[in-house]
Design an enzyme around this catalytic site. Structure first.
Site, PDB file in Angstrom:
ATOM      1  N   GLN A   1      34.846   8.854  34.392  1.00 36.50           N
ATOM      2  CA  GLN A   1      34.735   7.746  35.517  1.00 36.50           C
ATOM      3  C   GLN A   1      35.221   6.433  34.989  1.00 36.50           C
ATOM      4  O   GLN A   1      35.232   5.282  35.462  1.00 36.50           O
ATOM      5  CB  GLN A   1      33.306   7.628  35.921  1.00 36.50           C
ATOM      6  CG  GLN A   1      32.566   8.761  36.806  1.00 36.50           C
ATOM      7  CD  GLN A   1      33.178   8.921  38.018  1.00 36.50           C
ATOM      8  OE1 GLN A   1      33.750   8.081  38.504  1.00 36.50           O
ATOM      9  NE2 GLN A   1      33.058  10.152  38.655  1.00 36.50           N
TER      10      GLN A   1
ATOM     11  N   CYS B   1      28.075  16.279  43.095  1.00 41.93           N
ATOM     12  CA  CYS B   1      27.478  17.591  42.418  1.00 41.93           C
ATOM     13  C   CYS B   1      26.079  17.783  43.097  1.00 41.93           C
ATOM     14  O   CYS B   1      25.548  18.655  42.799  1.00 41.93           O
ATOM     15  CB  CYS B   1      27.624  17.636  41.028  1.00 41.93           C
ATOM     16  SG  CYS B   1      29.317  17.298  40.775  1.00 41.93           S
TER      17      CYS B   1
END
Ligand SMILES: Cc1ncc(COP(=O)(O)O)c(C=O)c1O
Length: 392
Positions: free
Chosen positions: A179, A324
């Site tokens: 990220q 997720c």
């Protein structure tokens, strides 16, 4: 119907320039980069150029880059690769409770084998407690791992300080930069991370490709986790030139646009937060923006179930926590680790600002989010009826 996409932490659309760079390697340039003939050599040259672009984004040398299938594989290679099969406690590894499941699950697997897996402590701002970490490291510590940028709340960890602590104890520092790549400036040599993962699809590159940076001085401390043709010393498997070229192009573009995109994301974030706070009383920001990336906005919308909001919007895409997590009803492990109770965690949404989105799209998207959130929270504007909070 057009979808206003506010979920770039989960994945991104492949950039047109990336796709254009990839296509020749699926058509006429289909050689195996390991073949010694003319097509193989051309593919190899393209792979080498891609390694140089990845290295430039990271502040590394091209020879320090190993291509993988993504950050999950890179994390596995780095974190399993430093342990021998018969390593048991007191040999230990340190994990960060707010990390992505692709790190935490490795910790669980190692614990199952008998390795002493220790958890770091994070503050309400999501930053790792360095003093606590210093106390948990010892001469049996092999590796500590942390995400440079958190995937749900955008907290930036002090990587150089973490590396210094780990090295003092003789341990390695692995950094999950899935990220962080393309979102914050990264000088991996200066930060002194030993291994670092990135992923193509988080930076407008293709899915199914990523890279692991390995600091050359510690390469001998890592072993492969799968075996085969030895295309890279640490990672076997035919190199998918089209994917690798796509990752290289995505890194090149990300580096060129980094500063401009950060500035624009900060503007979009300010507008998004203003709109949420004006439309819904009691909105709170998770994490501490002073230690966060500009493009991530994680907010508690009191009285609104994030799951219901996200699944009921037909033309806006945003997330409840990490993608997720979205299949599970459990409150996000990140939000609970920074001290949110289940109710606040389940009322959280994550908005990921795309620096290239038109301003009008952001306003339209946020209008729709606010309107639906007010419905779900039972805010009735016309009558002034209030449940559970009054309209602003
Ligand atoms: C911090 C972090 N690490 C790892 C991953 C997994 O990356 P990949 O999809 O490339 O395996 C993600 C994806 O959400 C992530 O956010």
């Amino acid at each position: 119907m057009k979808v206003i996409y506010l979920d770039g932490c989960a994945t991104t659309r492949v950039d047109d320039e990336v796709l254009d760079a990839m296509l020749p390697f699926l058509r006429e340039e289909y050689g195996n980069p390991s073949s010694p003939h003319v097509l193989g050599k051309r593919a190899r040259r393209a792979v080498d150029e891609a390694a140089a672009s990845v290295a430039a984004l990271l502040g590394a040398d091209p020879g320090d880059v190993v291509f993988t299938s993504g950050a999950t594989e890179s994390n596995n290679l780095a974190l399993l690769g430093v342990f021998g099969h018969d390593d048991r406690a007191p040999v230990n590894g340190l994990f960060c409770p707010t990390d992505h499941k692709s790190s935490l699950a490795i910790g669980r697997a190692l614990a199952g084998r008998g390795v002493d897996v220790r958890m770091m402590r994070v503050g309400p701002d999501g930053r790792i407690d360095l003093e606590h970490l210093a106390g948990r490291l010892d001469l049996h510590s092999r590796v500590a791992t942390a995400a440079w940028v958190n995937s749900e709340i955008g907290t930036v960890q002090p990587v150089a300080e973490l590396a210094a602590l780990c090295h003092e104890a003789g341990a390695l520092l692995h950094v999950d930069a899935a990220q962080a790549a393309g979102r914050i400036p990264m000088r991996v040599r200066e930060a002194a991370a030993d291994t670092l993962s990135i992923s193509g699809h988080k930076i407008r590159g293709p899915k199914g490709v990523g890279a692991l940076y390995v600091r050359p001085e510690i390469r001998h401390r890592l072993r492969p986790v799968m075996f085969g043709g030895g295309q890279y010393e640490l990672r076997s498997g035919t190199i998918p030139a089209h994917l690798v070229v796509g990752l290289g192009k995505a890194c090149e573009l990300a580096l060129a646009r980094l500063e401009a995109e950060r500035a624009r994301a900060a503007e979009l974030r300010a507008t998004a937060l203003d709109m949420l706070q004006a439309g819904l009383p009691g909105v709170r920001v998770n994490g501490d923006p002073r230690h966060g990336v500009p493009h991530v906005l994680s907010v508690v919308l009191p009285g609104v179930r994030g799951e219901s909001l996200v699944s009921s919007l037909s033309s806006v895409a945003l997330a409840t926590g990490s993608a997720c997590n979205s299949g599970s009803q459990e409150p996000s492990h990140v939000l609970t680790a920074i001290g949110l109770d289940a109710e606040d965690a389940n009322s959280t949404v994550r908005i990921c600002l795309d620096a290239r989105m038109p301003f009008e799209d952001l306003v339209l998207g946020l209008d729709l989010v606010v309107e639906r959130a007010r419905d779900l929270a039972g805010v009735v504007v016309a009558t002034g009826a209030q449940a559970p909070f009054s309209p602003s």
